[in-house]
Structure formats: C-alpha cells, structure tokens
Design a protein around this motif. Sequence first.
Motif, PDB file in Angstrom:
ATOM      1  N   ARG A 171      14.098  -4.029 -61.143  1.00  0.00           N
ATOM      2  CA  ARG A 171      14.638  -3.125 -60.532  1.00  0.00           C
ATOM      3  C   ARG A 171      15.142  -1.954 -61.402  1.00  0.00           C
ATOM      4  NH1 ARG A 171      17.573  -6.447 -55.833  1.00  0.00           N
ATOM      5  NH2 ARG A 171      17.902  -4.015 -54.669  1.00  0.00           N
ATOM      6  N   LYS A 173      17.138   1.313 -61.271  1.00  0.00           N
ATOM      7  CA  LYS A 173      18.161   3.173 -60.111  1.00  0.00           C
ATOM      8  C   LYS A 173      18.491   4.257 -61.737  1.00  0.00           C
ATOM      9  CE  LYS A 173      20.714   0.598 -57.852  1.00  0.00           C
ATOM     10  NZ  LYS A 173      22.154   0.256 -56.808  1.00  0.00           N
ATOM     11  N   LYS A 175      22.159   6.072 -61.997  1.00  0.00           N
ATOM     12  CA  LYS A 175      23.432   6.189 -61.569  1.00  0.00           C
ATOM     13  C   LYS A 175      24.117   7.479 -62.662  1.00  0.00           C
ATOM     14  CE  LYS A 175      26.343   2.396 -60.266  1.00  0.00           C
ATOM     15  NZ  LYS A 175      26.821   1.302 -60.523  1.00  0.00           N
ATOM     16  N   ASP A 195      24.469  -3.442 -62.455  1.00  0.00           N
ATOM     17  CA  ASP A 195      23.974  -2.984 -63.273  1.00  0.00           C
ATOM     18  C   ASP A 195      24.171  -2.974 -64.297  1.00  0.00           C
ATOM     19  OD1 ASP A 195      22.554  -1.917 -60.646  1.00  0.00           O
ATOM     20  OD2 ASP A 195      23.939  -0.429 -59.791  1.00  0.00           O
ATOM     21  N   GLN A 218      18.418   6.768 -57.170  1.00  0.00           N
ATOM     22  CA  GLN A 218      17.010   6.295 -56.101  1.00  0.00           C
ATOM     23  C   GLN A 218      17.014   4.760 -56.709  1.00  0.00           C
ATOM     24  OE1 GLN A 218      13.750   8.865 -57.215  1.00  0.00           O
ATOM     25  NE2 GLN A 218      12.919   7.866 -55.823  1.00  0.00           N
ATOM     26  N   ALA A 219      16.616   4.488 -56.781  1.00  0.00           N
ATOM     27  CA  ALA A 219      15.809   2.683 -56.695  1.00  0.00           C
ATOM     28  C   ALA A 219      14.287   3.410 -57.084  1.00  0.00           C
ATOM     29  CB  ALA A 219      15.829   1.236 -55.983  1.00  0.00           C
ATOM     30  N   GLU A 261      15.409   3.564 -51.813  1.00  0.00           N
ATOM     31  CA  GLU A 261      15.648   2.774 -51.911  1.00  0.00           C
ATOM     32  C   GLU A 261      15.073   1.484 -52.255  1.00  0.00           C
ATOM     33  OE1 GLU A 261      19.394   1.844 -50.682  1.00  0.00           O
ATOM     34  OE2 GLU A 261      19.231   4.057 -50.180  1.00  0.00           O
TER      35      GLU A 261
END
Length: 378
Positions: A171, A173, A175, A195, A218-219, A261
């Motif tokens: 996963r 994302k 940030k 994270d 966004q993931a 998500e």
Amino acid sequence: MQVLKELIIEEINKKGKLTFAEFMQMALYHPKYGYYNSDTERVGRFGDYYTSPTVHRIFGELIAKQLEEMWRILGENAFTVVEMGANGGWLCHDIIRCIKEEYPRFYTNLHYIIVETNPYARKRQQLLLDSVDLRNGMVTWHTYKQDGFSFGKVQGCFLSNEFVDALPVHRLKVKNKILKETYVDYNGANFCETDDEVSEPGLKDYLGTNQIYMREGQAYEVNLGAVEWLRHVSEKLHKGFVVTIDYGDTEDRLLHGNTHEGSLRCYFRHTVNRNYYERLGEQDITAHVDFTNLINAGRFVQLEVAGFIKQSHFLIALGILGRLNNTNNDTVTTLKLKNLLHSEVMGEVFKVLIQYKNIENPQLTSLRPLQSITMSNS
Ligand SMILES: C[S@@+](CC[C@H](N)C(=O)[O-])C[C@H]1O[C@@H](n2cnc3c(N)ncnc32)[C@H](O)[C@@H]1O
C-alpha cells in the motif's frame, strides 16, 4: 483467530514492522491458519462472496466455447488449459464437462492443469470432476511458488478467474508530496498502521513503468506478485493465450475514479468492510486489479494484448443472450444470468484481459464488436 494474530505479532517483533503485503500473505496464506488454506468453504452461497462460476454454469460453458476456438487457431494440436486458483473447482468442472459433450475432437486433445495452493480445495475439485468421468490423466495438479510453476512448457491457455485480486499487495500513499508505504505494526494492544519509506525499489519502478502519478493523500495498492506471475506464465507458455478475469480497471480509472482511499476491502459472509485487522484468517482481503499493469508487464515478457473488455461484453459476444432469451428459463436462472451481465453486479466491474504469444494477430469471438450481434446470431 487468536493463533494467527499471535504469529503475526511475533513476526512484527522479529522484523520491526511488516509491509501490508507480508501481513496479507500471512492472513490469507499462512500454511495452517491462512484464510485460503483452511477447509472452510470461502466462495459461493455458504462462503463470503460469489464468483461467476458459482452463479451459473453458463460462465464455464462460454469459456469452453472460446477455448475451442483458440484450439482451432493453434492448429488443432495438443492443448493445455492451466487454471490458476481453481478453488472449489466449479469452473474446471463446467469447462471440461462442456468440452466433453459439445466438442469431442477438442476433448481428445485437451489436457487440464489445475494450480491451487489449498490442499482441501484439491479434494473438492476431484470430487466434482469425478462426476464427469474423465479420460485417464487428463487433469493434473501442479503448484505455483516463488520460483515458478512445477510443470514444463505448454501450448494452450492460462486461465484465471479472481486469482490476481487474491495476491498480496503493498500500500502506497503520497504524504506531504513524498511517496510513502503503509506498514503494519503492533502497539501492545492492537495492530496499527505506520507510514515510512518504501520497502523495495520494485515499487518505485512499478510507478515509473506504469506512469502512475498519485495525488496528495491518495492511496494505491501495488501488486508486485502479479508482475512476477506473468513473467512465470510467459516462461511456460510456448504458444497460446492468457485469459485473466477479475474485478478492477485500467490505471487512469482506478486513480481518478472514486477510490482515493484505495480499493482494499475485506469480505465476510457476503458483507464488505475495511477492518483489515479483524477476523484474521476468517475474512477475505482483496484489492482491485490494475489491468494497465498486467498489460504493461505482459508486453515486457512477449505477451501481446488481444483485447481488454468488460465481462458483459465477453459473455454477450460468446452468446449469453440466446440463453437469456430462452423462454424455458425459470425465474431463478434468468436472475442468475442477469447477475453475470448486469453493470452493477458482475457485468461491468469484472473485466477480461486476453493476451497472446507467438501467434499472428488472433481473431477471437469473445472480442468481436457487439454491434455485429443480433438476436438471431447471439
Ligand atoms: C478468489 S479465489 C478463486 C476463485 C475461483 N477461481 C472461482 O472462480 O470461483 C483465489 C484462489 O487462488 C488460490 N491461490 C492463491 N495463490 C495461489 C498460488 N500461488 N498458487 C495457486 N493457487 C493460489 C487461492 O487458494 C484461492 O483458491
């Protein structure tokens, strides 16, 4: 499940934290306690979710029709179907029974390899196939592990329905404009997410190769196992096709649709949730398949794209409407056929990707434009 939870905590203590892919690998595939390695029925009415073969046998029958055409395109020689993740065995049962009844010449050239990790599933598959009275040695069972498949090169078709979505995912994302990976940790009472920098260079390569640009916050789930799997498939496929059926979409639609998500979900007794750390080993964890990745990864290993279509297109092109309009259908049958086709059930969420290798521009019935289909020739 308490034992599995303790085993995962032990692993976290050993490694510091786990990537989500490592966590998912244990939750789904721990040899003893993993969701897909138990004796419990996972798919169908008494399981956690339906798959197309468990809805109606016409799904397998129409695939059989497409396989027969592929066999003719390949010169009517020995033809091997390799089915990945056959689970309860409904699809192989429906395909083989149909080929035996409708296409006897193809049947005499057919060899069927089932690749399935779950030891209990194999027993169920054998039980179902017993009712077909098969040619001796026509079906064999093999494995797929990190170092590849346990059989030699084949000519024919690699087939899977909902196999790729069951592979563990990382996963990612964004940030504060920096790419991060989401890890699984344990705080002494509960699992928690943290994270940090991405765990392996392959993840950045994946984003680069597929030209993925994630927005702030966004993931996105990355399925590195799917890339490896296609590489192994191509290694074994001397000549033929790869048919991958699954839910998912192209990258642009996954990135810009309503999945900011990410698409990671759990299935338990026909309900959906996002509590990934609950009911360990007792609920499915799955993410949408990124078909752009399968297309790009395939090209890299000589698998060309014959077509990428919705499941409804695939089934209509192969003739499901004729069956749907059969006036002898009872209401339940009509409803089941509609579920396979309907945009909000399986017809549009599910896609079919057909790739080929060492064949000259194959023309397949399932890929024909739907405008060419009238009720009379459907
Ligand atoms: C979602 S289920 C497939 C459902 C089934 N194809 C159907 O249409 O009903 C995914 C299956 O893939 C199997 N699987 C996962 N990894 C595998 C691997 N490396 N080799 C073989 N089977 C695997 C799982 O055990 C499970 O049975």
